[in-house]
Structures are given as structure tokens and as C-alpha cells.
Design a protein around this motif. Structure first.
Motif, short mmCIF file in Angstrom:
data_model
loop_
_atom_site.label_atom_id
_atom_site.label_comp_id
_atom_site.label_asym_id
_atom_site.label_seq_id
_atom_site.Cartn_x
_atom_site.Cartn_y
_atom_site.Cartn_z
N ARG A 22 0.78 -1.18 -0.03
CA ARG A 22 -0.01 -0.15 -0.13
C ARG A 22 0.84 1.14 0.14
O ARG A 22 0.54 2.24 -0.75
CB ARG A 22 -0.91 0.10 1.06
CG ARG A 22 -1.84 -1.29 1.12
CD ARG A 22 -2.97 -1.05 2.06
NE ARG A 22 -4.13 -0.51 1.90
CZ ARG A 22 -5.14 -0.71 1.17
NH1 ARG A 22 -5.31 -2.10 0.74
NH2 ARG A 22 -6.24 0.10 1.10
N THR A 23 1.89 1.25 0.78
CA THR A 23 2.80 2.42 0.59
C THR A 23 4.33 1.93 0.72
O THR A 23 4.54 1.39 1.68
CB THR A 23 2.38 3.35 1.75
OG1 THR A 23 3.64 4.37 1.71
CG2 THR A 23 2.35 2.65 3.06
N SER A 222 -5.63 -2.28 -11.82
CA SER A 222 -4.57 -1.52 -11.29
C SER A 222 -4.60 -1.21 -9.75
O SER A 222 -5.24 -1.79 -8.99
CB SER A 222 -5.11 -0.26 -11.88
OG SER A 222 -6.03 0.41 -11.23
N PHE A 223 -3.23 -0.75 -9.41
CA PHE A 223 -2.98 -0.45 -8.24
C PHE A 223 -4.27 0.19 -7.50
O PHE A 223 -4.47 -0.21 -6.38
CB PHE A 223 -1.87 0.32 -7.97
CG PHE A 223 -1.46 0.83 -6.67
CD1 PHE A 223 -0.74 0.02 -5.65
CD2 PHE A 223 -1.58 2.18 -6.14
CE1 PHE A 223 -0.28 0.35 -4.61
CE2 PHE A 223 -1.20 2.45 -4.84
CZ PHE A 223 -0.51 1.78 -4.14
N ARG A 224 -4.77 1.32 -7.96
CA ARG A 224 -6.07 1.99 -7.41
C ARG A 224 -6.94 1.15 -7.08
O ARG A 224 -7.91 0.93 -5.87
CB ARG A 224 -6.57 3.15 -8.31
CG ARG A 224 -5.95 4.59 -7.86
CD ARG A 224 -6.45 5.49 -8.77
NE ARG A 224 -7.57 6.06 -8.17
CZ ARG A 224 -8.05 7.30 -8.56
NH1 ARG A 224 -7.33 7.93 -9.51
NH2 ARG A 224 -9.10 7.68 -8.20
N THR A 290 -7.34 6.06 2.61
CA THR A 290 -7.16 5.21 1.08
C THR A 290 -6.20 4.16 1.43
O THR A 290 -6.36 3.11 1.10
CB THR A 290 -6.89 5.98 0.18
OG1 THR A 290 -7.65 7.27 0.32
CG2 THR A 290 -6.54 5.51 -1.05
N PRO B 98 3.31 9.41 -1.30
CA PRO B 98 3.04 8.37 -0.41
C PRO B 98 2.87 6.84 -1.19
O PRO B 98 3.00 5.80 -0.19
CB PRO B 98 1.92 8.74 0.48
CG PRO B 98 1.12 9.29 -0.26
CD PRO B 98 1.93 10.13 -1.25
N VAL B 99 2.68 6.77 -2.44
CA VAL B 99 2.27 5.43 -2.99
C VAL B 99 3.24 5.31 -4.18
O VAL B 99 3.20 4.08 -4.61
CB VAL B 99 0.78 5.44 -3.45
CG1 VAL B 99 -0.14 5.28 -2.37
CG2 VAL B 99 0.50 6.35 -4.40
N ASP B 116 -2.62 5.29 -12.78
CA ASP B 116 -3.30 4.22 -12.21
C ASP B 116 -3.08 3.89 -10.49
O ASP B 116 -3.54 3.57 -9.70
CB ASP B 116 -2.62 3.01 -12.82
CG ASP B 116 -3.47 2.76 -13.85
OD1 ASP B 116 -4.49 3.22 -14.14
OD2 ASP B 116 -2.89 1.84 -14.68
N LYS B 117 -1.73 4.64 -10.06
CA LYS B 117 -1.31 4.53 -8.78
C LYS B 117 -1.75 5.73 -7.99
O LYS B 117 -1.98 5.56 -6.76
CB LYS B 117 0.25 4.37 -8.40
CG LYS B 117 0.59 2.99 -9.03
CD LYS B 117 2.13 2.92 -8.59
CE LYS B 117 2.31 1.57 -7.46
NZ LYS B 117 3.56 1.78 -6.94
N ILE B 119 -3.45 8.47 -5.94
CA ILE B 119 -4.58 8.31 -5.06
C ILE B 119 -5.14 9.76 -4.82
O ILE B 119 -6.08 10.01 -4.06
CB ILE B 119 -4.51 7.50 -3.62
CG1 ILE B 119 -3.29 8.24 -2.90
CG2 ILE B 119 -4.02 6.08 -3.96
CD1 ILE B 119 -3.10 7.87 -1.43
#
Lengths: 395, 208
Positions: A22-23, A222-224, A290, B98-99, B116-117, B119
Motif C-alpha cells: 500500500r505504501t 490497477s493499483f488503485r 485510502t 506516499p504510494v 493508475d497509482k 490516489i
């Protein structure tokens, strides 16, 4: 390559629950450090199983979020074994590892495999104590896997105290080490050997196919999308089921539907959850919500308000929210009261009026201005940068 | 020029004006000739199809000089400074994300946001010393100038460079651009970087 065969690996990573997925700011390396075979690597997409996995499940026990799925003896199957064993509960429920030399009610591959729920379930089913039969682990090749065992015992004891059973209900006892690991009753056949070899080859093969979609069930989206998929932490839900299944302290009469559990405060480092506070510096960015692996924090923008709420019983003390918060608005308290695990009451961390920025048209927690703090900040930054460009022409 | 060569070997001259480093695509904006027509802003908007409120290439006006002091000769001038992403050598946005959605491409030094990443937390906008990244409220992601990476990969120049009416924008590799500036404006060049060269090592060159 038949992907289904690769999926037969004993343990797979549930990436959306992994803090490192996640991070990249998270510094969590617990699974990689504890894995007895060193089969876990921490990469860009969180923990990955790259080496020879035995399926011992130490990683599942080590991960605060329980971000691993064990296909063989996972917690559910071990719990059903415990329930079978406790049909007539023994006074002391003994748990040993595969190399401990003593009679026991439950054998786990390694004591590092134990989770809180496995220690507490016998107590719930009527045993007066759970005893861990601990051989001298330093002589075992998997010694690194038990590094977190003292912490686990502390947590389990605090939880036992919480449900009214006293800290001494979880005990440990030294036992001798068995000379050799337990032998199988059946001799190893050629088929066994080939199956084992296939298991060993699967990890590296999967790594080489890392870019192929469909791996670990995480590829392709995707990551999101993965961030938004809330995966339930099995580890946590089993623990909560177990804790809530204990008889209530004051008899649990119908007149008192939710009796107050014991107030047990423990240092935050050894707590299975965190107690969070949010300062007014919060900009309402919602990063904590998130990125929280278990969805314990939710950021809610309504027509008029911004509410940041926190469900303590879902929190695993992974510290992701504290690490990622840009304005350092979210803090974890030094001591944690465990009873919020049992009270299903969401905590409101922050409540603010909603305002809409005149420039960027995005919502922000109201502070009286009609331009959001970010737009003001950007304008100042830009002016300062341009000032430096033209500085030399000044007087 | 011949005399310079007599004093100094040619390669030493070249070495003095050539920055040794990883490849970095950059823009040179010649502020002296920028007329502030905002054609680059519009070309960028059309090329990248950005929503209202999001502009990858804002042109800011800067007044330089002092006229209130009667002792001194009033020397006023308005500069138009287009402010695209500076594609910094050490991007502050990259460090703040942060991502890990922001990357600086090794092959050409372009700083990109992976949508896509992303946020949409706006931390890059807080971190950027030039106030560049902007929030796209429709897609809920941050956006910024990509140096028209889709055109560059086809061998084209960025839209703002192609469209510039006054021909004040030049596109190329940083080392080549510095050489070009030395050729064109050697006698009175004053090479500038918005925010100075020290903070995050920005790559967009300005001359005035």
C-alpha cells in the motif's frame, strides 16, 4: 505455462492487505525477517514469495494484517482441530511445535506459527489455561521464526486479561528438543519427491513470470482498484469472533446486553491495535483512509461536513496511517486500551465543516477562507520561485 | 574565437559548457522574446485535453523594476514566464508521494505521474517548489506537464514548442540546449532556473 498449477503454492500473498504494497514508505519487514527459509522478499509490490516455501505459515502469524493466505493448515482448520480436541476440554491445553518432545493437544509446525486466536480459543472452549511447550529454539534451524514469540505471548496475556481470564492463563513451559524432526509414517515415494520438487520450482517460476497478469490474483487490475478492494483480515475477524465468544464478565444477563469489558491498557508497541488522535492540521486529504490496509479509518465528505472516523477493532497497529500522513496530523497514543476491541463503537477522529475552494473547486475542511490552504500555498511557492529567478535584476 | 582556441584546447571549451550527467530532456524559454500570447497554454490544453482549472503550462506575469523611487531612473519591464513542470533532477514531488506513483524516467529525465497509482492526495502539490501539480477533480488524480511524452516518444516536439508564435521555446536534451544558448546568446546570456539551481535541480532553462 499452466497458471493453475502455480497457484497451488502453499502460501500466497494477499497484496491489498500488505502494508508494503500500500505504501513504499512503510518499513515493515516482519514476514521477511521471520520466514524460516528466507523465502520472502519485499519488492515494489509488497511482500513476494520467491524462495522455497514450506507452508509453515509463520508469515501469516507474523504479519499484523494477516496478509497471507495459507492453503493447507490455515487458522480455520487449526481452530476446528482445537474445537474437536476441546469437545471434552482438558484442564491445560498444551501446544507444541513439531520438534518439541512432550505430549500435546495440538502440534504446529513451529511456535512462530501461533496467533493470538489459537492461544485463546482453548480458553474460550473451557480449558483453564493454554500452555506452550517450548523447546530450546536456539538449537533449531528455524530459530529466527520465533523472534516475535515473546511479543505474541504478551499480547495473548493482555487479551486473556481483557476477557477476564487473567494473565496466567497463557503459560509457557520448557521441554526438550527432539533429536530429529518428526518422520512421516509413510516412506517417501517417488511421487512425493516429485511433488516436493514441483513445489520448490513453483516459487522461482512464479517470480520469473512476475509481470504476467493473474499472478496472486492481483494482476490485471490497477493499483488503485486494488487499494479500493477492502479485503477482510481473516486473522482479525477470527480473533474478534473468539474474543466476543467469551462469556461476559457479569454473567451476560439479557438486562445488560453489552457489559463493560475489563479496562486493560498496554504499551502501544505490544498492542494489537492503535489509539489514534488527529490534530487540526489535518487537510482532509484522506490518505490515511485510502491506505489503511484493513479499512479501519474512513474519510467521509458529505454535503456539509467532513468526518474522519475510526473503527478500533479493525486496526492492526500497522502504523501506515501515521507514516503516510503528510501534515503529520495523525498520531498514535503511547498506551492503548484494549477494551475498544470488544466495543463496536466507531470513534470520530475529526469533524469539520466542508468548504469548497474557489480556485481548485475541491472540498477542504473549512477554516474561514474561500481558497483552500493548498492553493494559497502554491501561489506563495510560485511567487517565491519567480522572485529568485529575477533577483539579480533588483537594485 | 580563433584566439580562444589558441589559449584553450577545443575539448576543454566543450567540457566547460557541457554538463556531464544523465540524459535530461528540457525546454529553453527565451523570456526576452516571449510576448505573453498564451498560445502555449492553449496548445497544451488542446493537446492534453485538460479540464477547466487544470493547466499544465500557465504563463505568469512578473513585473521587474522600481518606479516609485524618484532618485533612480525608472526601469520597468514585464516578463511573461511560462511555468511548465520543471522536470527536476531531484523531484520534491517524487519524494513526497506516499504510494510511489511519481517516477523520473531514467532514459530522458521526464517526471511522470502514474495515474493508475495516484490516489489524489495532493502531497506532490504541497511539496513542489513551483506549485505545479494540479488536481483533476473529475478523475480524482493529480496531473502535471508530461513534456508531451506521447509526442516525444514519436519523435515530435512538445505541443507548446511547436505552437510558440514568437519562437521563444526550444526543446532538446539539456546539454544540447545549453550549447544552443551559448551559440545564440553567448555575449549577453544570463541563464536562469526558476527557484535557483540548488533546491530541486530544475531542468527548464530561462534566459532573459
Amino acid at each position: 505455462m499452466d497458471a493453475a498449477r502455480l497457484e497451488e503454492r502453499p502460501v500466497v500473498v494477499d497484496a491489498p492487505l500488505c502494508s508494503r504494497f500500500r505504501t513504499p514508505r512503510s518499513a515493515c519487514v516482519t514476514c521477511a525477517e521471520l520466514c524460516p527459509t528466507g523465502a520472502i522478499r519485499i519488492a515494489d509490490r509488497g511482500a513476494e514469495i520467491v524462495g522455497t516455501c514450506h507452508g509453515c505459515g509463520v508469515c501469516f502469524a507474523a504479519c499484523p494484517n494477516g496478509a497471507f493466505r495459507i492453503s493447507g493448515k490455515n487458522d480455520q482448520t487449526v481452530l476446528s482441530t482445537i474445537r474437536d480436541r476441546c469437545a471434552s476440554p482438558p484442564a491445560t491445553f498444551r501446544i507444541r511445535c513439531a520438534r518439541g518432545d512432550a505430549p500435546a493437544d495440538l502440534v504446529v509446525p513451529c511456535l512462530g506459527r501461533l496467533t493470538e486466536v489459537l492461544l485463546l480459543e482453548p480458553l474460550r472452549l473451557g480449558a483453564s489455561a493454554t500452555e506452550i511447550l517450548e523447546p530450546p529454539c536456539e538449537a533449531c534451524p528455524s530459530a529466527r521464526a520465533v523472534a516475535e514469540l515473546p511479543n505474541l505471548l504478551r499480547r495473548a496475556r493482555s487479551l486473556a486479561e481483557l476477557v477476564g481470564r487473567g494473565r496466567e492463563a497463557v503459560r509457557e513451559q520448557r521441554v526438550p528438543l527432539r533429536g530429529h524432526p518428526e518422520r512421516r509414517e509413510r516412506p517417501v515415494t517417488r511421487r512425493d519427491f516429485l511433488r516436493a520438487m514441483r513445489g520448490q520450482a513453483a516459487g522461482p517460476a512464479a517470480t520469473s513470470l512476475a509481470e504476467a497478469p493473474g499472478r496472486d490474483g492481483t494482476g490485471g487490475s490497477s493499483f488503485r482498484d486494488l487499494l479500493e478492494q477492502r479485503r477482510e483480515s481473516v486473522k482479525r475477524s477470527l480473533l474478534l469472533d473468539c474474543l466476543r465468544g467469551f462469556p461476559k464478565r457479569d454473567g451476560g444477563t439479557p438486562e445488560v446486553p453489552s457489559p463493560s469489558p475489563a479496562t486493560v491498557a498496554v504499551p502501544a508497541r505490544e498492542a494489537p491495535l492503535a489509539e489514534l488522535t488527529v490534530t487540526p492540521r489535518c487537510t482532509g486529504c484522506g490518505v490515511c483512509a485510502t491506505l489503511c490496509p484493513t479499512g479501519a479509518i474512513t474519510a467521509n465528505w458529505t454535503e456539509r461536513d467532513f468526518v474522519l472516523s475510526f473503527r478500533p477493532w479493525d486496526c492492526t497497529n500497522c502504523q501506515v496511517c501515521v507514516i503516510v500522513c503528510g501534515p503529520r496530523a495523525i498520531r498514535a497514543r503511547g498506551t492503548v486500551r484494549l477494551d475498544s476491541l470488544l466495543r463496536a463503537q466507531a470513534v470520530s477522529l475529526l469533524q469539520a465543516r466542508r468548504a469548497t475552494c474557489r480556485l481548485c473547486r475541491d472540498a477542504f475542511p473549512a477554516d474561514g477562507a474561500d481558497i483552500c490552504p493548498l492553493c494559497t500555498h502554491q501561489q506563495k511557492r510560485q511567487a517565491a520561485a519567480l522572485h529568485l529567478l529575477f533577483k539579480e535584476r533588483g537594485p | 574565437m580563433a584566439e580562444v582556441g589558441a589559449f584553450m584546447p577545443e575539448e576543454m571549451v566543450q567540457a566547460s559548457i557541457t554538463k556531464k550527467g544523465p540524459k535530461q530532456l528540457a525546454l529553453w524559454v527565451d523570456l526576452e522574446y516571449c510576448i505573453g500570447c498564451h498560445a502555449c497554454t492553449m496548445a497544451c490544453k488542446a493537446e492534453n485535453n485538460t479540464p477547466v482549472g487544470v493547466d499544465y503550462n500557465r504563463v505568469t506575469e512578473v513585473e521587474v523594476g522600481e518606479f516609485r523611487d524618484p532618485q533612480r531612473k525608472p526601469e520597468l519591464r514585464v516578463y511573461f514566464v511560462p511555468m511548465p513542470c520543471m522536470h527536476c533532477g531531484k523531484p520534491a514531488c517524487l519524494a513526497a508521494c506516499p504510494v510511489g506513483a511519481i517516477t523520473k524516467r531514467k532514459e530522458d529525465g521526464i517526471v511522470l505521474i502514474n495515474k493508475d497509482k495516484c490516489i489524489g492526495c495532493k502531497y506532490c502539490a504541497w511539496a513542489c517548489p513551483f506549485g505545479h501539480p494540479q488536481f483533476n477533480a473529475e478523475a480524482q488524480v493529480m496531473e502535471k506537464c508530461t513534456l508531451c511524452v506521447h509526442r516525444v516518444s514519436k519523435g515530435l516536439r512538445p505541443a507548446c514548442v511547436d505552437t510558440c508564435v514568437a519562437r521563444t521555446r526550444f526543446f532538446g536534451e539539456m546539454d544540447d540546449l545549453i550549447r544552443l544558448i551559448r551559440e545564440k546568446r553567448a555575449e549577453r546570456v544570463s541563464l536562469g532556473f526558476v527557484g535557483g539551481k540548488t533546491t530541486t535541480d530544475p531542468s527548464i532553462l530561462y534566459t532573459k
